[in-house]
Design a protein around this motif. Structure first.
Motif, short mmCIF file in Angstrom:
data_model
loop_
_atom_site.label_atom_id
_atom_site.label_comp_id
_atom_site.label_asym_id
_atom_site.label_seq_id
_atom_site.Cartn_x
_atom_site.Cartn_y
_atom_site.Cartn_z
N TRP A 1 0.74 -1.26 -0.01
CA TRP A 1 -0.02 -0.15 0.04
C TRP A 1 0.88 1.18 -0.23
O TRP A 1 1.85 1.48 0.81
CB TRP A 1 -0.98 0.14 1.16
CG TRP A 1 -2.01 -0.90 1.04
CD1 TRP A 1 -2.07 -2.15 1.63
CD2 TRP A 1 -3.21 -0.68 0.18
NE1 TRP A 1 -3.40 -2.59 1.07
CE2 TRP A 1 -3.82 -2.02 0.25
CE3 TRP A 1 -3.92 0.23 -0.61
CZ2 TRP A 1 -5.22 -2.09 0.05
CZ3 TRP A 1 -4.69 0.21 -1.06
CH2 TRP A 1 -5.70 -1.08 -0.91
N HIS A 2 0.61 2.18 -0.95
CA HIS A 2 1.46 3.42 -1.08
C HIS A 2 0.36 4.58 -0.88
O HIS A 2 -0.74 4.42 -0.83
CB HIS A 2 1.63 3.50 -2.33
CG HIS A 2 2.61 2.59 -3.13
ND1 HIS A 2 4.12 2.94 -2.74
CD2 HIS A 2 2.86 1.64 -3.55
CE1 HIS A 2 4.74 2.08 -3.40
NE2 HIS A 2 4.05 1.07 -3.89
N VAL A 3 1.02 5.78 -0.45
CA VAL A 3 0.22 6.83 -0.26
C VAL A 3 0.25 7.71 -1.59
O VAL A 3 1.26 8.06 -1.83
CB VAL A 3 0.73 7.64 1.01
CG1 VAL A 3 -0.36 9.03 1.27
CG2 VAL A 3 0.69 6.95 2.26
N LEU A 4 -0.89 8.35 -1.85
CA LEU A 4 -1.03 9.03 -3.10
C LEU A 4 -0.80 10.13 -3.12
O LEU A 4 -1.12 10.90 -1.84
CB LEU A 4 -2.38 8.69 -3.75
CG LEU A 4 -2.57 7.33 -4.40
CD1 LEU A 4 -4.15 7.35 -4.88
CD2 LEU A 4 -1.78 7.10 -5.46
N THR A 5 -0.12 10.99 -3.68
CA THR A 5 -0.02 12.63 -3.79
C THR A 5 -1.25 13.25 -3.74
O THR A 5 -2.25 12.45 -4.14
CB THR A 5 0.96 12.99 -4.84
OG1 THR A 5 0.29 12.39 -6.13
CG2 THR A 5 2.33 12.59 -4.87
N ALA A 6 -1.30 14.45 -3.70
CA ALA A 6 -2.55 15.38 -3.88
C ALA A 6 -3.49 15.10 -5.10
O ALA A 6 -4.47 15.04 -5.25
CB ALA A 6 -2.55 16.68 -3.20
N ASP A 7 -2.39 15.02 -6.16
CA ASP A 7 -3.17 14.87 -7.48
C ASP A 7 -3.63 13.69 -7.91
O ASP A 7 -4.14 13.13 -8.92
CB ASP A 7 -2.31 15.78 -8.65
CG ASP A 7 -1.13 14.91 -8.78
OD1 ASP A 7 -0.67 13.68 -8.11
OD2 ASP A 7 -0.08 15.38 -9.50
N LYS A 8 -3.06 12.57 -7.07
CA LYS A 8 -3.47 11.02 -7.23
C LYS A 8 -2.85 10.46 -8.53
O LYS A 8 -3.17 9.56 -9.02
CB LYS A 8 -4.82 10.84 -7.09
CG LYS A 8 -5.38 11.22 -5.95
CD LYS A 8 -7.08 11.03 -5.85
CE LYS A 8 -7.69 11.57 -4.72
NZ LYS A 8 -7.52 12.87 -3.97
N ALA A 9 -1.74 11.11 -9.20
CA ALA A 9 -1.10 10.72 -10.31
C ALA A 9 0.22 9.88 -9.83
O ALA A 9 0.76 9.02 -10.60
CB ALA A 9 -0.47 11.82 -11.04
N SER A 10 0.67 10.21 -8.78
CA SER A 10 1.76 9.27 -8.26
C SER A 10 1.69 9.04 -6.87
O SER A 10 0.73 9.37 -6.08
CB SER A 10 3.12 9.99 -8.63
OG SER A 10 3.47 11.18 -8.11
N THR A 11 2.85 8.32 -6.17
CA THR A 11 2.88 8.16 -4.67
C THR A 11 3.86 9.01 -3.95
O THR A 11 4.59 9.83 -4.81
CB THR A 11 3.24 6.50 -4.54
OG1 THR A 11 4.65 6.56 -5.13
CG2 THR A 11 2.27 5.75 -5.27
#
Length: 60
Positions: free
Chosen positions: A16-26
């Protein structure tokens, strides 16, 4: 609010990764790709993502 995404770690195992605010990467820099087979496949978390997330939360 941050979202979690189940993707591969450097060895190809699901974590499980945490997504960046734009949800394009972790938060660790892994590009998010859609792969429904990985959904809920593990209870392991990406340590670099979690460490960065902890820093973000502590700074607020």
């Amino acid at each position: 609010m941050h979202e979690m995404w189940c993707g591969a770690d450097t060895s190809g195992e699901p974590v499980w990764h945490v997504l960046t605010a734009d949800k394009a990467s972790t938060l660790c820099g892994v590009e998010k790709r859609e792969d429904a087979r990985r959904q809920h496949a593990t209870d392991r978390h990406c340590f670099p993502c979690m460490k960065t997330f902890q820093t973000v939360v502590e700074s607020r």
